[in-house]
Design a protein around this motif. Structure first.
Motif: not given
Length: 182
Positions: A1-27
């Motif tokens: 697997m290329p490095w770009a894929n290994l280092l690529q997050p599926d989701l970049i929140l752009g803020s702290s974990i406190l903004d990771l909502t249950p709705e986002r998890l369910q989505e």
């Protein structure tokens, strides 16, 4: 697997974990979270979970299973944080090794793709999660209010290097989901 894929997050929140909502998890069909501790949940200079973090854990707990997996080897510090969040934990994980992540995912009884590795670092958290086939979420580091000017030089270098290797890290976009990994 290329490095770009290994280092690529599926989701970049752009803020702290406190903004990771249950709705986002369910989505994203997530049933479990493996959480890094240092600077993801608690600033490395602090030894206790904030009231806001405890509220966040209580809000997401009905949606997902939680495990703390830290590279930190301080039994006293990590166990204290885990106890305050009422969450199981593993320390000395050696991320980007997958071994301890696999242990947490197995304990949850879930397939890896339904568990997210959530962390603030590309070369430990995201790399380890992607190597195991987990959904990966990059969050901004938690900041100690007494040290607001503290810079995350190593993290900034990881972002620069990952971009140089081809990872798409649009930090100017809040809550950016990577369409290439969906």
């Amino acid at each position: 697997m290329p490095w770009a894929n290994l280092l690529q997050p599926d989701l970049i929140l752009g803020s702290s974990i406190l903004d990771l909502t249950p709705e986002r998890l369910q989505e994203n069909n997530l049933k479990g979270l493996v959480l890094d501790v240092d600077d993801t949940l608690v600033p490395v200079s602090m030894t206790e979970a904030s009231p806001e973090l405890r509220e966040w854990v209580n809000a997401v707990r009905p949606t997902v299973n939680l495990w703390l997996v830290s590279n930190n080897i301080s039994q006293v510090r990590i166990s204290r944080i885990a106890k305050s969040l009422n969450a199981p934990y593993i320390l000395g994980a050696g991320k980007p090794s997958r071994r301890k992540l696999r242990q947490a995912v197995t304990a949850m009884g879930l397939p890896a793709h339904q568990v997210a590795m959530v962390g603030d670092r590309l070369f430990t958290d995201v790399l380890a999660g992607n190597r195991l086939g987990m959904f990966t979420i990059l969050v901004e580091p938690m900041v100690n209010p007494a040290r607001v000017s503290h810079r995350h030089v190593l993290r900034d270098f990881e972002v620069w290097l990952s971009q140089s290797l081809g990872a798409t890290l649009p930090f100017e976009q809040q809550n950016a989901t990577n369409p290439d990994k969906l």
